[in-house]
Write an enzyme that holds these catalytic residues in place. Structure first.
Site, PDB file in Angstrom:
ATOM      1  N   PRO A 176      -8.117  18.879 -14.316  1.00  0.00           N
ATOM      2  CA  PRO A 176      -8.203  18.911 -12.849  1.00  0.00           C
ATOM      3  C   PRO A 176      -7.257  19.923 -12.199  1.00  0.00           C
ATOM      4  O   PRO A 176      -7.537  20.396 -11.095  1.00  0.00           O
ATOM      5  CB  PRO A 176      -7.816  17.486 -12.430  1.00  0.00           C
ATOM      6  CG  PRO A 176      -8.025  16.647 -13.643  1.00  0.00           C
ATOM      7  CD  PRO A 176      -7.760  17.544 -14.815  1.00  0.00           C
ATOM      8  N   ASP A 177      -6.175  20.244 -12.884  1.00  0.00           N
ATOM      9  CA  ASP A 177      -5.173  21.156 -12.326  1.00  0.00           C
ATOM     10  C   ASP A 177      -5.654  22.586 -12.165  1.00  0.00           C
ATOM     11  O   ASP A 177      -5.003  23.364 -11.468  1.00  0.00           O
ATOM     12  CB  ASP A 177      -3.967  21.241 -13.278  1.00  0.00           C
ATOM     13  CG  ASP A 177      -2.889  20.237 -12.934  1.00  0.00           C
ATOM     14  OD1 ASP A 177      -1.883  20.203 -13.666  1.00  0.00           O
ATOM     15  OD2 ASP A 177      -3.042  19.508 -11.943  1.00  0.00           O
ATOM     16  N   TYR A 178      -6.717  22.964 -12.848  1.00  0.00           N
ATOM     17  CA  TYR A 178      -6.981  24.402 -13.007  1.00  0.00           C
ATOM     18  C   TYR A 178      -8.107  24.972 -12.161  1.00  0.00           C
ATOM     19  O   TYR A 178      -8.084  26.142 -11.830  1.00  0.00           O
ATOM     20  CB  TYR A 178      -7.222  24.729 -14.487  1.00  0.00           C
ATOM     21  CG  TYR A 178      -6.080  24.236 -15.348  1.00  0.00           C
ATOM     22  CD1 TYR A 178      -6.291  23.377 -16.415  1.00  0.00           C
ATOM     23  CD2 TYR A 178      -4.764  24.587 -15.033  1.00  0.00           C
ATOM     24  CE1 TYR A 178      -5.235  22.898 -17.164  1.00  0.00           C
ATOM     25  CE2 TYR A 178      -3.697  24.108 -15.778  1.00  0.00           C
ATOM     26  CZ  TYR A 178      -3.942  23.267 -16.846  1.00  0.00           C
ATOM     27  OH  TYR A 178      -2.905  22.784 -17.580  1.00  0.00           O
TER      28      TYR A 178
END
Lengths: 409, 436
Positions: A176-178
């Site tokens: 989800p961070d990217y």
């Protein structure tokens, strides 16, 4: 390429107080499209990514990590030790001349540093203040820890990926961070900029990572909320295509992907395989038939795919109108994929300490105002002089003080 | 119609005054969602029978209606819908007039589909010649040029070609895809990013442009460090399954599913003694409270941990001890539900996260306390449908659902008649001939 046009975000200055991925990545995209993005960081509370693998063999220090560098190209770096109470004044001075503020710590940190929205709006009333707290800035779970691999399980990604008969291990990354959280943050910030341009009004933009991430699984939560059905992981299969999966190819741990959504694609796949007897069976002629006998289908298909390389399979099948591909590794995308090479997607830049290293290219191509990677990732504090002298115009004595007291650190 | 916070309907929209012509495809849906719920006037342009993207399961109440596809419903709140069959001669003048009212055109598909749209009248070069301010978005699997530009790209293909899939799953089986649809999520995201950038240029300079997004590239950043490991060190990151080297780091079964934990990793939450204390309070710490084990667990500082990870021999030697610690932990987890372990563990600053299912997410205390889920009335169904809420919260120009997803061609009369001035007789003629 054409004449140099003014980039979309030229003239916008961003104070990037964030760290790790979800904050720095949208800030980087802004920098690629012309914004002046200043990473505010410190040796006292350094972005963990600066000293995380991978680093080029034999190199060390805070400037050579590929993890950090790939999220921070086109940016400047200013060291400001926010745990020193005297740093706050400098931060606010800088924020006076910034358009956008980004951070992604837990809410306590901004409160401790005295840089909440309420604080910053005092010095820059039209600031666009973007915060990305993992759980949101309020609510019963507001202070929960969210480092490392916790976000993917909490937001439903882990449950939905993998094999039904094995422990779900997620996507292998903090996915989800990217793309998801950075994407939502970027769109929200640009929306706020538009509003400011039209009205003069800034605003706070909160991107609660849990909310942003679960949005990427919208239909799944709708399925439970409205139907009472719990969607389950099922390897690489989906309900309305067969075959649909990854199959072993020739070589060590090489895999292809093949999907068939239509009768025409099934017939084309059969022909591509040389019209084997097993595929002529009536039970495989229809989608429902192939779904009913999917295990057997996949076994037969694997026996064929094992005889060819993934590249051969992909080329052969795509040429015949059957969607297929290679489960590419990093080696594939960087060194072998002819398409990415032809499109110059990965960019090699000369970094003063890390050397000539690869960076992700810009994943959205604008025909008239294309972005560009302005520079490799900055060294820690590389632009202190620029910020202190050119932007803040601080007198000499003050500069010396700040260094000695480890405010600029 | 929509359960939103008081006063939100009176607040301005960030994309006021922006009209988007959205020719829906799985690749474009997320972009439509982002633009429409920020207040853009997004018009779905569908063939008279409805867009193909309306066929994707799962369906509301398991009823396979083009008005019940959950992926389509999820993405098309706040949209209106008009139909137009571009193959009919009457369609072209209407399309041209329509384009003249738009700021953004959002299209997607395989290159062959994009080219087919162009032949039918949705041609960016021609449109930009006539309306130079237009932002024209083309979302594809592999872009419009390059050796693979003709490749078909359903979600699994783009995901595999991007590099991210090779990082997931178990080594003794095929790599596994993310939950289906992340390729489409990424293309939609990037399309929205490009739309906002190009819109900014168009609104300041009057100059429009074409925005191209390729799924393979859109996902690349999600390789995390794999690309850099190969580039810098010629080391290939691979999928790792569920093997965990340290006790308390990994995915563990519990009473009603699984939890993911990172216990005792320095800097990542509370250390091991806190976990033992918790178990002891419930009489489940077994022998971990004894000096031998306390000593082992308190020695897990940063130096020790990184040292162990770097020396396979040392790790192998200590493995039986680690296994025992893990067995105690597993028995403790087996006696509790994931939500209890999550909330109680986090209270103690332990890094614990439940492996949440869709049900767990719908019941999640934090999301519900924040009023995240939205109930939207569907009068045609006589019921409210639950939708996910805001992916971001802009305090002055809030994200909001302004209407439920449209039925096929629901706004034909409103747009062709009300806005474009076609008479009822003309609209009837177009409908009867299959033009709309």
């Amino acid at each position: 390429m054409g004449t140099q046009k003014r980039l979309p975000l030229a003239g916008i200055r961003v104070a990037d107080f964030s760290w790790f991925g979800a904050g720095p990545i949208p800030a980087q995209l802004m920098a690629h499209f012309g914004a002046e993005v200043i990473r505010i960081e410190s040796e006292a509370h350094m972005d963990g990514l600066r000293t995380t693998m991978p680093v080029p063999p034999g190199k060390e220090g805070p400037n050579v990590s590929g993890f950090y560098n790939n999220f921070n190209a086109s940016k400047l770096s200013f060291t400001l030790n926010m745990s020193n109470p005297r740093a706050r004044e400098i931060a606010l001075d800088l924020l006076k001349i910034c358009d956008v503020f980004i951070e992604n710590y837990t809410p306590r940190v901004m409160e401790k540093w005295g840089l909440t929205y309420k604080d910053v709006v005092q010095v820059r009333p039209d600031i666009i203040y973007a915060n990305l707290p993992m759980q949101g800035s309020w609510g019963p779970h507001r202070d929960f820890l969210g480092f490392g691999g916790v976000l993917a399980p909490v937001t439903g990604f882990t449950y939905l990926s993998g094999w039904p008969d094995r422990i779900p291990t997620g996507l292998g990354t903090n996915y989800p961070d990217y793309v998801v959280n950075p994407g939502h943050a970027f769109v929200a910030i640009l929306a706020a900029l538009r509003h400011r341009d039209r009205t003069g009004e800034g605003q706070q933009v909160e991107i609660a990572q849990i909310e942003s991430t679960v949005s990427a699984l919208g239909p799944y939560v709708m399925e439970y909320a409205n139907n009472g059905d719990i969607p389950e992981r099922n390897g690489n299969r989906i309900g309305w295509a067969a075959p649909h999966g990854a199959f072993p190819a020739k070589g060590d741990d090489r895999w292809c992907v093949i999907t068939v959504f239509t009768d025409a694609q099934w017939d084309a796949l059969r022909a591509a395989m040389g019209d084997p007897d097993w595929a002529k069976q009536e039970k495989f002629a229809t989608l429902l038939g192939r779904k009913q006998h999917e295990d057997e289908l996949e076994e037969h298909l694997s026996a064929w795919t094992r005889t060819l390389t993934a590249e051969e399979i992909a080329d052969l099948l795509q040429a015949r109108g059957v969607p297929a591909g290679i489960v590419q590794t990093a080696e594939d995308v960087l060194d072998k994929d002819p398409h990415l090479k032809a499109r110059n997607f990965y960019q090699y830049l000369d970094h003063p300490e890390a050397g000539r290293t690869a960076y992700d290219g810009i994943p959205v191509r604008l025909s008239k105002t294309p972005g560009r990677i302005a520079s490799p990732a900055p060294l820690l504090g590389q632009h202190n002089d620029y910020v202190l002298n050119d932007l803040l115009d601080l007198p000499e004595e003050r500069l010396a003080e700040l260094l000695v007291e480890q405010v600029v650190f | 119609m929509v359960a939103t916070q008081t006063g939100e309907n009176a607040m301005p929209a960030a994309l006021e005054g922006v009209r988007v012509l959205h020719v829906p495809h799985l690749m474009t849906l997320m972009a439509g969602r982002l633009l429409a719920n920020l207040g853009a006037d997004v018009l779905l342009l569908e063939p008279p029978g409805g867009a193909a993207a309306r066929r994707i399961p799962p369906f509301l109440h398991r009823d396979p209606s083009p008005h019940g596809s959950l992926p389509f419903l999820f993405a098309t709140t706040s949209h209106r819908s008009i139909t137009l069959d571009l193959a009919h001669r009457d369609a072209l003048p209407l399309l041209r007039r329509l384009l003249g009212t738009c700021q953004i055109v959002l299209t997607g598909g395989d290159r062959a589909e994009i080219e087919a749209l162009a032949r039918l009248g949705l041609d960016p070069e021609a449109a930009l010649a006539e309306h130079p301010h237009l932002v024209w978005i083309r979302v594809t699997g592999f872009g419009m040029d390059g050796p693979h530009a003709d490749w078909l790209c359903p979600d699994l293909i783009g995901v595999a070609m991007s590099g991210i899939m090779s990082l997931a799953g178990y080594l003794d089986r095929a790599p596994t895809m993310p939950p289906w649809g992340q390729g489409y999520v990424a293309t939609g995201m990037r399309a929205a990013e490009g739309a906002m950038l190009a819109l900014r240029v168009a609104e300041t300079t009057g100059e429009g442009q074409i925005v191209d997004v390729a799924m393979q590239e859109a996902l690349s950043m999600a390789q995390e460090t794999a690309m850099q490991y190969w580039d810098m060190r010629r080391e290939l990151r691979k999928r790792q399954g569920s093997a965990s080297l340290l006790p308390g780091v990994g995915t563990y079964p519990c009473a009603d599913g699984y939890v993911y934990t990172m216990i005792g990793i320095p800097g990542f939450g509370a250390p091991w003694p806190v976990m033992v204390q918790w178990m002891a309070e419930e009489g489940k710490a077994e022998d971990l409270t004894e000096p031998e084990w306390q000593q082992l667990l308190t020695s897990m500082d940063l130096r020790t941990v990184t040292g162990l990870l770097a020396q396979p021999a040392a790790l192998a030697e200590i493995k039986p001890k680690f296994d025992h610690v893990e067995q105690v932990l597993l028995r403790f987890f087996a006696s509790h539900d994931k939500t209890y372990l999550y909330e109680e563990g986090q209270k103690r600053r332990l890094l614990i996260g439940p492996v949440n299912s869709a049900k767990d997410l719908v019941e999640n205390r934090q999301l519900n306390a924040r009023g995240w889920y939205q109930r939207v009335l569907h009068p045609e169904r006589g019921e409210e449908v639950v939708y996910p809420g805001p992916p971001f919260r802009l305090m002055k120009t809030p994200w909001r659902i302004t209407r439920r997803p449209p039925l096929i061609g629901e706004h034909n009369a409103e747009i062709w008649g009300g806005e474009f001035g076609l008479t009822p007789a003309q609209i009837a003629a177009l409908a009867g001939s299959g033009t709309i």
